[in-house]
Design a protein around this motif. Sequence first.
Motif, PDB file in Angstrom:
ATOM      1  N   THR A 274       0.683  -1.212  -0.025  1.00 54.72           N
ATOM      2  CA  THR A 274       0.143   0.476   0.164  1.00 54.72           C
ATOM      3  C   THR A 274       1.416   1.342  -0.132  1.00 54.72           C
ATOM      4  O   THR A 274       0.741   2.379  -0.863  1.00 54.72           O
ATOM      5  CB  THR A 274      -0.660  -0.051   0.854  1.00 54.72           C
ATOM      6  OG1 THR A 274      -1.114  -0.980   1.604  1.00 54.72           O
ATOM      7  CG2 THR A 274      -1.864   1.121   1.070  1.00 54.72           C
ATOM      8  N   LEU A 275       2.054   1.313   0.997  1.00 49.33           N
ATOM      9  CA  LEU A 275       2.886   2.581   0.922  1.00 49.33           C
ATOM     10  C   LEU A 275       3.152   3.007   0.147  1.00 49.33           C
ATOM     11  O   LEU A 275       3.401   3.791  -1.035  1.00 49.33           O
ATOM     12  CB  LEU A 275       4.269   1.871   1.625  1.00 49.33           C
ATOM     13  CG  LEU A 275       3.194   2.701   3.528  1.00 49.33           C
ATOM     14  CD1 LEU A 275       4.531   1.964   4.208  1.00 49.33           C
ATOM     15  CD2 LEU A 275       2.520   4.080   3.102  1.00 49.33           C
ATOM     16  N   ARG A 276       4.086   1.675  -1.216  1.00 50.76           N
ATOM     17  CA  ARG A 276       4.580   1.893  -2.477  1.00 50.76           C
ATOM     18  C   ARG A 276       3.451   2.192  -3.426  1.00 50.76           C
ATOM     19  O   ARG A 276       3.692   3.323  -4.799  1.00 50.76           O
ATOM     20  CB  ARG A 276       4.887   0.197  -3.035  1.00 50.76           C
ATOM     21  CG  ARG A 276       6.620   0.290  -2.036  1.00 50.76           C
ATOM     22  CD  ARG A 276       7.033  -1.215  -3.071  1.00 50.76           C
ATOM     23  NE  ARG A 276       7.305  -1.087  -3.867  1.00 50.76           N
ATOM     24  CZ  ARG A 276       8.012  -1.562  -4.715  1.00 50.76           C
ATOM     25  NH1 ARG A 276       7.844  -3.116  -4.259  1.00 50.76           N
ATOM     26  NH2 ARG A 276       8.249  -1.703  -6.188  1.00 50.76           N
ATOM     27  N   LEU A 277       2.358   1.742  -3.470  1.00 48.39           N
ATOM     28  CA  LEU A 277       0.905   2.257  -4.282  1.00 48.39           C
ATOM     29  C   LEU A 277       0.859   3.851  -3.946  1.00 48.39           C
ATOM     30  O   LEU A 277       0.878   4.104  -4.360  1.00 48.39           O
ATOM     31  CB  LEU A 277      -0.165   1.405  -4.302  1.00 48.39           C
ATOM     32  CG  LEU A 277      -1.365   1.686  -5.014  1.00 48.39           C
ATOM     33  CD1 LEU A 277      -1.213   1.549  -6.205  1.00 48.39           C
ATOM     34  CD2 LEU A 277      -2.334   0.766  -4.181  1.00 48.39           C
ATOM     35  N   LYS A 278       0.308   4.087  -2.754  1.00 49.14           N
ATOM     36  CA  LYS A 278       0.148   5.103  -2.807  1.00 49.14           C
ATOM     37  C   LYS A 278       1.159   6.594  -2.707  1.00 49.14           C
ATOM     38  O   LYS A 278       1.013   7.996  -3.331  1.00 49.14           O
ATOM     39  CB  LYS A 278      -0.249   5.670  -1.593  1.00 49.14           C
ATOM     40  CG  LYS A 278      -1.173   4.805  -0.914  1.00 49.14           C
ATOM     41  CD  LYS A 278      -2.685   5.140  -1.736  1.00 49.14           C
ATOM     42  CE  LYS A 278      -3.985   3.837  -1.191  1.00 49.14           C
ATOM     43  NZ  LYS A 278      -4.673   4.886  -2.356  1.00 49.14           N
ATOM     44  N   CYS A 279       2.094   6.123  -2.860  1.00 52.96           N
ATOM     45  CA  CYS A 279       3.288   6.922  -3.279  1.00 52.96           C
ATOM     46  C   CYS A 279       3.898   7.094  -4.323  1.00 52.96           C
ATOM     47  O   CYS A 279       4.352   7.899  -5.090  1.00 52.96           O
ATOM     48  CB  CYS A 279       4.922   6.461  -1.804  1.00 52.96           C
ATOM     49  SG  CYS A 279       4.640   6.611  -0.870  1.00 52.96           S
TER      50      CYS A 279
ATOM     51  N   LEU B 237      -5.839   5.150   2.515  1.00 52.87           N
ATOM     52  CA  LEU B 237      -7.527   5.370   1.669  1.00 52.87           C
ATOM     53  C   LEU B 237      -7.737   6.095   0.905  1.00 52.87           C
ATOM     54  O   LEU B 237      -8.038   7.160   2.143  1.00 52.87           O
ATOM     55  CB  LEU B 237      -8.246   3.977   2.766  1.00 52.87           C
ATOM     56  CG  LEU B 237      -7.226   3.023   3.294  1.00 52.87           C
ATOM     57  CD1 LEU B 237      -8.368   2.084   3.899  1.00 52.87           C
ATOM     58  CD2 LEU B 237      -6.544   2.573   2.266  1.00 52.87           C
ATOM     59  N   ASN B 238      -8.054   6.361   0.210  1.00 60.42           N
ATOM     60  CA  ASN B 238      -9.858   7.689  -0.171  1.00 60.42           C
ATOM     61  C   ASN B 238     -10.260   7.003  -0.271  1.00 60.42           C
ATOM     62  O   ASN B 238     -10.834   5.644   0.728  1.00 60.42           O
ATOM     63  CB  ASN B 238      -8.610   7.132  -1.958  1.00 60.42           C
ATOM     64  CG  ASN B 238      -9.397   6.134  -2.441  1.00 60.42           C
ATOM     65  OD1 ASN B 238     -10.495   4.639  -2.324  1.00 60.42           O
ATOM     66  ND2 ASN B 238      -9.058   5.639  -3.545  1.00 60.42           N
ATOM     67  N   SER B 239     -11.962   8.409  -0.372  1.00 61.08           N
ATOM     68  CA  SER B 239     -13.373   7.543   0.238  1.00 61.08           C
ATOM     69  C   SER B 239     -13.258   5.968   0.105  1.00 61.08           C
ATOM     70  O   SER B 239     -14.787   5.989   0.753  1.00 61.08           O
ATOM     71  CB  SER B 239     -13.874   9.216  -0.232  1.00 61.08           C
ATOM     72  OG  SER B 239     -13.941   9.411  -2.049  1.00 61.08           O
ATOM     73  N   ASN B 240     -13.875   6.110  -1.510  1.00 64.64           N
ATOM     74  CA  ASN B 240     -13.946   5.215  -1.825  1.00 64.64           C
ATOM     75  C   ASN B 240     -13.100   3.435  -0.891  1.00 64.64           C
ATOM     76  O   ASN B 240     -14.275   2.626  -0.793  1.00 64.64           O
ATOM     77  CB  ASN B 240     -13.902   4.998  -3.971  1.00 64.64           C
ATOM     78  CG  ASN B 240     -14.214   3.672  -3.589  1.00 64.64           C
ATOM     79  OD1 ASN B 240     -15.463   3.080  -3.595  1.00 64.64           O
ATOM     80  ND2 ASN B 240     -13.671   3.196  -4.590  1.00 64.64           N
TER      81      ASN B 240
END
Length: 960
Positions: A329-334, A379-382
């Motif tokens: 998740t960290l890699r994805l969001k970065c 996490l985004n709103s969805n």
Amino acid sequence: MPLPYRGRGSRLASSRGASTSVHSPRRAGRGAPSSSHALRLTRRRHSSEQVPPGPEPQADFRSGKWLQEHAGGDARDSQQTARAGMGSRHRICSQEEVVIPCDSDNDSGSVDLQLSNLEDIKKDPSSLELTDSDIFDITGLSQESFIYSYRHLTQQGPDNEANVERLIQSIQEVFNGELQSEFEKLTFLRSLSSLSQTLPYDETTESFIHSHITDIVHVLNCLYRQTFQAFSEMLQSLVVKDPHLENLDTIFKQMDPWLQSTKDHERERATASMAQVLKCLSRHLSLKLPLRFQRLGHFVALMALLCGDSVTEVAEEAAEGMHCLLHVTLRLKCTIYDKKNHPNLRRAMKKCQELLELYSIKQFYSCPFKIAQIFEAFLNSNELFQFVMTTLDGLENLKHPCTQKSAGELLITMVKNAESRFEKVPEIMGVICARLSIISQPRVRRQIINTVSLFISRPKYTDIVIGHLLCHPVPYDRHLAELWRTLEVELPSTTWILWRLLRKLQKCHNEPTHEKMAYVAVAATDALYEVFVGNRLQAATFRLFPQLLMTLLIQIHHSIGLTMSDVAVPSGLYTEQEMSSEVTPLCFAIQATKSLLLRTLCWQEFNIMEKNKGWTLLEGKECHLQGVSLLANALLERNHLLAHKVMYLLVPLLNRGNDKHKLTSAGFFVELLQSPVARRLPSIYSIVRLKDWLHHGNRVFKFLALRGLRYLIKHQDMREDIRSLLPCILDLLCETDEKIVLLAIQILLQLVGTMDFTTLTAMMKTLFTLFGDVRSDVHRLSMTLFGASIKSVKYTEKKGVENQVLDSLVPLLLYSQDENDAVAEESRQVLTICAQFLKWKLPQEVYCKDPWYISPSEAGTVCKFFGKKCQGKVNLLAQTLMFSKNAKLPIRRAAVLFVGLLLKYVDCSELRTKGTDWIENDLKALLHDPEPSLCIIASQALFRVQKVGAEPDPRQSIAG
């Protein structure tokens, strides 16, 4: 395999233990897909069998090697046996190197699963069913051999016995050796299945199986582990070959039902597999745009729930997987966001690093609070919506108290930390309301209600949550009632929440009264009642007491006479059977008002309302304002501080809303003008407003204006302003509404001493017309004001009103005989005032309370006095004769008696000159009156009149 073989084999297996199938626990044929016949066969052959007691090998999947243990010792429980190879440190998930067997040399073979195969199996679940054709495609296995074997097994005789012996021999060879190739494994399974079908009629088979049951189970349990390892390696191979997030999304969709299985062993295997996949993905992840992972929020929530699983092995595996998921998740969001320009992400990463330094992986991921803290920022709103919905599902579906507690903590923490980043709050509220009616555990219900409390306390969501909750049938069922009553919000938020709920109701009062009542008004009223009963918002209730009280009183006014058919109920909310005739908008409003008084400690006010039937008055269409006045006076008497708060609140609200809104507000406001504090109000908010109401087309506003002026006039500094309203007040003396006339007279009594001569004489003329008014109070008070007016005449102006005073003597004298004692007494009092004005001394007989017709002598004395005093000043006969037609019998009777007696003291010559016909005609009409006493008195008076007319004129006799 053919259906009969499959059926008998499964029966034998099921008699030994419970299922450990790798198929989907929700839908048959759904589960982890395969790309080869070998994999599908393995899945079919080793589908969920628990084993009876016996020794078994242990496997260490971390190294890809098998660790065999010698059989022996006491028998173990079958479930423990099946789980022995699944321990968290002896299974797939480990901190050691992950096996990625692209070309594996172990005995399970290498299985490579492509993404296309997953999609194909998802589209066609039936492809998971294994048929004979799948087996025949395997090299070295012919169709004829199986057909031959099956046909001959169903026949009895020497051949059949030979077949059984061959099968037994084939199986024994396996016991003595090892299964190496796929052909050997499948042959063993086929032989065992065929042999089991001879059990009903072959004692040799039965004896063999019973004596070798331990060996059989032992072999089958190796086969199971190989299949499971092959499956795990297959998933890892997929990730290594195509390490994109789309693959993880697809795998998760297939594994989702297994991860949520209610069976521990199924959930355990699925968690181990996903942990291994996540570990592999975290090392080989390819982040090429566009990045698509549609179910991240759902995945995070589910893995977090598994971290709190009641099965220790599941929780440990989930913790390992969660740690890897965090890295992914960290890699994805970065990659998606610029870390430098995204402060929330940078702050979350720092916090994540700090927490991981303080705790071990096991400690960290065993705490849902910490998990939610970390992932909330990523996490985004969805994805947040997915997280909440999955957690809500966990609250309902997971039965273990520890897991439920974890789910509740996750939910609460995520909602609290995410603050205003949710976008689908109505959908969340819908799920919550549906869950409340299903969940019975108190702890879980408390957590759900706390979630609603968090949402409703956020200003961004307050109106959304309230609006959704108000869209349910009233009266609320016990679940929604519990929600309203047990809201847990921080003190600063209580006032805001209660105010927004109140505003929902207030907005409905601005609608035209001829339209149907808005359903929100009824629902909001019921919600207020539940909030008051629960008393969790007590501080806010005290703070908003003025607004709450007035809004509920206005709602009562709007609800009078309405049923639920008069309410604009949303379609589909009720069925015809659910609509009760006993449920009305009025009952909700009355209940809410009562509970408000009780919760704000207005017990004495409540008691006054009950004793004086105040609640009944409030419910009446014609007497609603009386109930409002009663409550206002009770509040002013018992709790003047609250009353003053209400008064200041009403100042800007009196001209808002529709007529019912204004009338109820005005009715309460006017009663509060009795307070000494009212003199502090600027005149624009008091006298000027009351003046406007005097000219209002609605008589009720005129009445309220006069009532308010009557309270204010006792303040000397306000009398001058009120005096300017005298012309308008005098005009109200001619109103047909008794209450208005009475109030006008009461106000004029306070101002009569300040009137100029012109105003005074004009008022006296108007008052004279009210003498004898059928409204006894108007009659009495008009005489009172007339007497007060005479007293206030200055000495220099007496001549100007003397004729009015003389004209009032006969009416006052006759009304002293009224059947109403109060009117008769007031007549005598005012008659005394008139005599004092004329400087006459009335005979004592005037004050006799007995009717004249039973005291003729006293009546004669009175007639003699007035006949002499008024001679030449007032035509007493004409005035008195007018009252012979009065509607009241005592007045008619007194007038006729007075006429008869008065003839002795009038100028007969003048009477003869004018004639007596006009007197005789009136008296003759009374001879037919149904009242005997009146007929007799009229005949006596008529005789005297005729006698006077028949006597000769004395002056003519002397002249003759």
